[in-house]
Write an enzyme that holds these catalytic residues in place. Sequence first.
Site, PDB file in Angstrom:
ATOM      1  N   GLU A  41       0.884  -1.184   0.000  1.00  0.00           N
ATOM      2  CA  GLU A  41       0.000   0.000   0.000  1.00  0.00           C
ATOM      3  C   GLU A  41       0.911   1.221   0.000  1.00  0.00           C
ATOM      4  O   GLU A  41       1.557   1.522   0.994  1.00  0.00           O
ATOM      5  CB  GLU A  41      -0.905   0.004   1.240  1.00  0.00           C
ATOM      6  CG  GLU A  41      -1.771   1.260   1.322  1.00  0.00           C
ATOM      7  CD  GLU A  41      -2.449   1.428   2.687  1.00  0.00           C
ATOM      8  OE1 GLU A  41      -2.840   0.422   3.314  1.00  0.00           O
ATOM      9  OE2 GLU A  41      -2.558   2.592   3.137  1.00  0.00           O
ATOM     10  N   ARG A  45       1.483  10.224   0.600  1.00  0.00           N
ATOM     11  CA  ARG A  45       2.032  11.189   1.554  1.00  0.00           C
ATOM     12  C   ARG A  45       3.281  11.829   0.993  1.00  0.00           C
ATOM     13  O   ARG A  45       3.888  12.680   1.635  1.00  0.00           O
ATOM     14  CB  ARG A  45       2.379  10.492   2.868  1.00  0.00           C
ATOM     15  CG  ARG A  45       1.164   9.967   3.556  1.00  0.00           C
ATOM     16  CD  ARG A  45       1.495   9.470   4.935  1.00  0.00           C
ATOM     17  NE  ARG A  45       0.377   8.738   5.445  1.00  0.00           N
ATOM     18  CZ  ARG A  45       0.328   8.188   6.627  1.00  0.00           C
ATOM     19  NH1 ARG A  45       1.355   8.302   7.453  1.00  0.00           N
ATOM     20  NH2 ARG A  45      -0.736   7.544   7.014  1.00  0.00           N
ATOM     21  N   LYS A 129     -11.371  -0.188   6.958  1.00  0.00           N
ATOM     22  CA  LYS A 129     -10.134  -0.037   7.730  1.00  0.00           C
ATOM     23  C   LYS A 129     -10.528   0.453   9.130  1.00  0.00           C
ATOM     24  O   LYS A 129     -11.411   1.314   9.248  1.00  0.00           O
ATOM     25  CB  LYS A 129      -9.256   1.008   7.023  1.00  0.00           C
ATOM     26  CG  LYS A 129      -7.986   1.402   7.750  1.00  0.00           C
ATOM     27  CD  LYS A 129      -7.155   2.348   6.877  1.00  0.00           C
ATOM     28  CE  LYS A 129      -5.931   2.853   7.629  1.00  0.00           C
ATOM     29  NZ  LYS A 129      -4.977   3.559   6.774  1.00  0.00           N
TER      30      LYS A 129
HETATM   31  C1  3PG Z   1      -1.561   4.424   8.011  1.00  0.00           C
HETATM   32  O1  3PG Z   1      -1.440   5.325   7.206  1.00  0.00           O
HETATM   33  O2  3PG Z   1      -2.369   3.511   7.833  1.00  0.00           O
HETATM   34  C2  3PG Z   1      -0.758   4.475   9.254  1.00  0.00           C
HETATM   35  O3  3PG Z   1       0.069   5.567   9.289  1.00  0.00           O
HETATM   36  C3  3PG Z   1       0.014   3.260   9.567  1.00  0.00           C
HETATM   37  O4  3PG Z   1       0.171   3.301  10.919  1.00  0.00           O
HETATM   38  P1  3PG Z   1       1.501   2.801  11.619  1.00  0.00           P
HETATM   39  O5  3PG Z   1       2.611   3.653  11.062  1.00  0.00           O
HETATM   40  O6  3PG Z   1       1.269   3.026  13.100  1.00  0.00           O
HETATM   41  O7  3PG Z   1       1.683   1.351  11.293  1.00  0.00           O
END
Ligand code: 3PG
Length: 211
Positions: A41, A45, A129
């Site tokens: 995924e 960003r 999600k």
């Molecule tokens: C996301 O975008 O789904 C999260 O930033 C992932 O979260 P994590 O970095 O705590 O795993």
Amino acid sequence: MHDVLARIETVRLVPVIKIERAGDAEPLGEALLEGGLPIAEVTFRTDAAAEAIKSLADCFPDLLVGAGTVLSVDQVARAVDSGARFVVSPGFNPRVVDYCIGRSIPITPGVNNPTQIEMGLERGLDVLKFFPAEASGGMALLKAMSAPYGGIRFIPTGGIGPGNLRSYLSFDRVLACGGSWMVKSELIAAGDFAEISRLCRRAVELARSVE
Ligand code: 3PG
């Protein structure tokens, strides 16, 4: 359930990737496959997201490539044009969700309360999600919140790692878990793809150890 989501269920893990240089996509794809994790995924960003998706989709036919942190219809279009096969968003944006549904693009919008779950139900979504999982209340919230909605499954993401992965995956309403712990952006930036493979393999072993 959409066949792409069914494929995610077989892997039970969704590595959430933040990539600054599209040129890192190819070694990253190799590292994921080497670690036994045929899914990525790539989050919107960074400016490199669309190009990285394209590179992964073009170079690795066996890799299921999706787009994350998708906040607008325009980003959905760019992601799909680049080869993304699924879309993930941190929240429930009705415009983004309806656009995806109208084009049969699998979308898992982020939810952390019953009202948002019902917005998904109303649209016929069967996988959502759960985000941000740990900060919202973790397993206790997920169990309580999912109880009234029998048909829905969740992909908890946010604050998940080797210490709590098995507990989430043991709950039958959890389709898969997402997270960045096995594909840390620092490791990508440093070019430490061997460590990414190792972390992926460890995550896959942990996920497989859950009955
Ligand atoms: C996301 O975008 O789904 C999260 O930033 C992932 O979260 P994590 O970095 O705590 O795993």
